[in-house]
Design a protein around this motif. Structure first.
Motif, mmCIF file in Angstrom:
data_model
loop_
_atom_site.group_PDB
_atom_site.id
_atom_site.type_symbol
_atom_site.label_atom_id
_atom_site.label_comp_id
_atom_site.label_asym_id
_atom_site.label_seq_id
_atom_site.Cartn_x
_atom_site.Cartn_y
_atom_site.Cartn_z
ATOM 1 N N THR A 29 0.808 -1.211 0.000
ATOM 2 C CA THR A 29 0.000 0.000 0.000
ATOM 3 C C THR A 29 0.845 1.268 0.000
ATOM 4 O OG1 THR A 29 -0.118 -0.037 2.415
ATOM 5 C CG2 THR A 29 -1.903 -1.140 1.202
ATOM 6 N N ALA A 30 2.172 1.108 0.199
ATOM 7 C CA ALA A 30 3.058 2.275 0.222
ATOM 8 C C ALA A 30 4.482 1.841 -0.088
ATOM 9 C CB ALA A 30 3.008 2.964 1.591
ATOM 10 N N ASP A 86 3.438 6.571 -4.031
ATOM 11 C CA ASP A 86 2.378 6.038 -3.171
ATOM 12 C C ASP A 86 1.001 6.321 -3.767
ATOM 13 O OD1 ASP A 86 4.401 5.263 -1.518
ATOM 14 O OD2 ASP A 86 3.845 6.547 0.177
ATOM 15 N N ALA A 87 0.851 7.501 -4.354
ATOM 16 C CA ALA A 87 -0.435 7.857 -4.978
ATOM 17 C C ALA A 87 -0.741 6.923 -6.152
ATOM 18 C CB ALA A 87 -0.410 9.307 -5.443
ATOM 19 N N ASN A 116 -1.728 3.543 -4.697
ATOM 20 C CA ASN A 116 -3.078 3.570 -4.121
ATOM 21 C C ASN A 116 -4.163 3.659 -5.182
ATOM 22 O OD1 ASN A 116 -2.369 3.365 -1.394
ATOM 23 N ND2 ASN A 116 -1.873 5.544 -1.275
ATOM 24 N N GLU A 117 -3.872 4.403 -6.252
ATOM 25 C CA GLU A 117 -4.838 4.487 -7.353
ATOM 26 C C GLU A 117 -5.034 3.112 -7.990
ATOM 27 O OE1 GLU A 117 -5.542 6.811 -11.616
ATOM 28 O OE2 GLU A 117 -3.776 7.292 -10.396
ATOM 29 N N ASN A 123 -4.445 0.195 -6.483
ATOM 30 C CA ASN A 123 -5.094 -0.686 -5.511
ATOM 31 C C ASN A 123 -6.595 -0.427 -5.361
ATOM 32 O OD1 ASN A 123 -2.705 -2.002 -4.910
ATOM 33 N ND2 ASN A 123 -2.249 -0.792 -3.088
ATOM 34 N N SER A 124 -7.012 0.784 -5.694
ATOM 35 C CA SER A 124 -8.436 1.123 -5.555
ATOM 36 C C SER A 124 -9.325 0.246 -6.442
ATOM 37 C CB SER A 124 -8.672 2.599 -5.886
ATOM 38 O OG SER A 124 -8.412 2.852 -7.261
ATOM 39 N N LYS A 168 -10.623 -3.132 -4.217
ATOM 40 C CA LYS A 168 -11.306 -3.052 -2.904
ATOM 41 C C LYS A 168 -12.673 -3.682 -2.983
ATOM 42 C CE LYS A 168 -8.823 1.026 -1.264
ATOM 43 N NZ LYS A 168 -8.893 2.455 -0.893
#
Length: 427
Positions: A208-209, A416-417, A420-421, A423-424, A427
């Motif tokens: 996640t990071a 990281d952005a 996260n984009e 990984n979205s 979910k």
């Protein structure tokens, strides 16, 4: 009547033949020709299977084409995917672990190589073309600078000290050059025993990071700043310019160069034409850290889900044939890629290969002495293509004068952005 029966029999044989499309990313005649020759041999020995190799563009192009074809229920039976495409390949849901196709003994595959592709206890793909970075150096220029070509630098501090001597010798060359590529940052993180990503490099849970705010990352960015400030470093100005960076070295514009082990053959040939002797050393690492080993690069062979069982088994049989002991030894001789099997290394030793080509021995030892850990297993990152480029741009900013802490902070925020984009979507 006999003619009709013969025709029907022939039609039956043709319909029973299983076609295995193999998509790969080697467009050059040498490597593509080798793959085609192995397919021809396999087809002759296995008349029930027909392997059809096809060049499908770059690694990324081939992966995207395979995922699209899988969605249309028309995937190839076998596809070559680069190592950082592994998470994306997994997340696509388009592939099946090779270990689930049928029972295979993977114990002969070199551990650092097979470990990269073993995720969640399953061997997802079969190693094929594998590589890692090493230090190349111009032995003649080292001698002219008063350096010992038998003792190339092994650390950042050692390289910087050598650069100081080279600069003082006024040879009219720059000390060091390499492609600006995120792959090397991943290697240098692992060499320090540090993971590039959280959650065990994305292997104990989805990453996640990034860990670009770590001391290990700062060591790497600071190294580039020191090189630039001291005028020890040069590159073409382009990101990921492998060929351009190789040319700087083979044209004797720099003394030291870092690139893939897969280039040993080509670089040595170019050095001979240019009239200098090339040496190969281990990848220099951050000073004061314990050498942990390298993360495997290159690509592996994946089998899609949306194919028949005979196709899957035929694909795996061919992949195992292409990567058998003899073939991997020959592949290594032809290309410089690791042969991925321990038995292939043993065969090469028996043949006296390392005596004939001692440059290759350094890279083998560097790989086989790698300490297994989440760091050296390599990061699993579905946004790896994007985050690699963000890291490259971060180093480029340091080279342009941006302070290390500021460049690292911005690079981490952007990487990281992107992660996260990506990984979205899951979910």
């Amino acid at each position: 009547m006999k003619t009709i029966l013969l025709t029907l029999a022939m039609m039956g044989t043709a319909s029973a033949q299983t076609t295995v499309e193999f998509w790969h990313s080697f467009g050059d005649a040498k490597r593509a020709g080798w793959i085609q020759a192995r397919a021809d041999e396999f087809n002759k020995a296995n008349p029930g299977v027909k392997v059809v190799p096809a060049y499908k563009g770059s690694y990324n192009d081939s992966l995207q084409a395979t995922i699209l074809a899988a969605r249309q229920n028309k995937p190839p039976a076998l596809v070559q995917i680069f190592e950082v495409g592994s998470q994306l390949a997994l997340d696509s849901g388009a592939f099946q672990p090779v270990s689930s196709v049928k029972n295979v003994d993977f114990s002969d595959y070199i551990k650092p190589v097979i470990n990269y592709y073993t995720i969640g206890g399953k061997v997802n793909s079969l190693p094929f073309n594998s590589s890692s970075p090493v230090l190349y150096y111009n032995r003649n220029l080292m001698t002219k600078a008063g350096l010992d070509p038998k003792a190339p630098p092994t650390t950042y501090a050692g390289l910087l000290a050598a650069c100081k001597k080279i600069q003082a010798a006024n040879l009219g060359v720059t000390c060091f050059g390499m492609s600006l590529n995120g792959w090397f940052v991943e290697q240098w993180m692992a060499q320090q025993g540090a993971t590039l990503l959280n959650n065990g490099n994305g292997r104990s849970g989805r990453a996640t990071a990034t860990n670009l705010d770590s001391a290990a990352a700062k060591n790497i960015f600071t190294f580039f700043k020191t090189l630039q400030d001291s005028k020890y470093y040069t590159y073409t100005g382009k990101l990921e310019d492998w060929d351009g960076s190789d040319a700087i070295f083979t044209n004797q514009k720099v003394v030291f160069h870092i690139t893939s082990t897969a280039d040993i053959g080509n670089i040595n040939d170019a050095a001979k034409k240019a009239g200098f002797q090339v040496g190969v050393g281990v990848l220099p690492i951050a000073s004061g850290t314990k050498r942990n080993g390298v993360v495997i690069g290159g690509a592996s062979l994946w089998i899609p889900k949306a194919i028949s069982k005979p196709q899957a088994e035929g694909a795996l049989d061919f992949a195992l044939y292409m990567t058998n002991t003899k073939n991997m030894a020959e592949w290594h001789k032809l290309t410089g890629y690791y042969p991925v099997r321990q038995s292939s290394i043993n065969l090469l030793r028996q043949q006296g290969w390392f005596t004939q080509t001692p440059l290759q021995l350094v890279s083998f030892n560097q790989l086989t002495q790698t300490v297994a850990s989440p760091a050296t297993a390599g990061g699993l990152n579905g946004a790896a293509i994007q985050t690699r480029q963000i890291i490259e741009q971060g180093i480029q900013k340091v080279l342009g004068g941006t302070p290390v802490d500021a460049a690292l902070a911005e690079t981490k925020t952007r990487a990281d952005a992107a992660l996260n984009e990506y990984n979205s979507n899951f979910k």
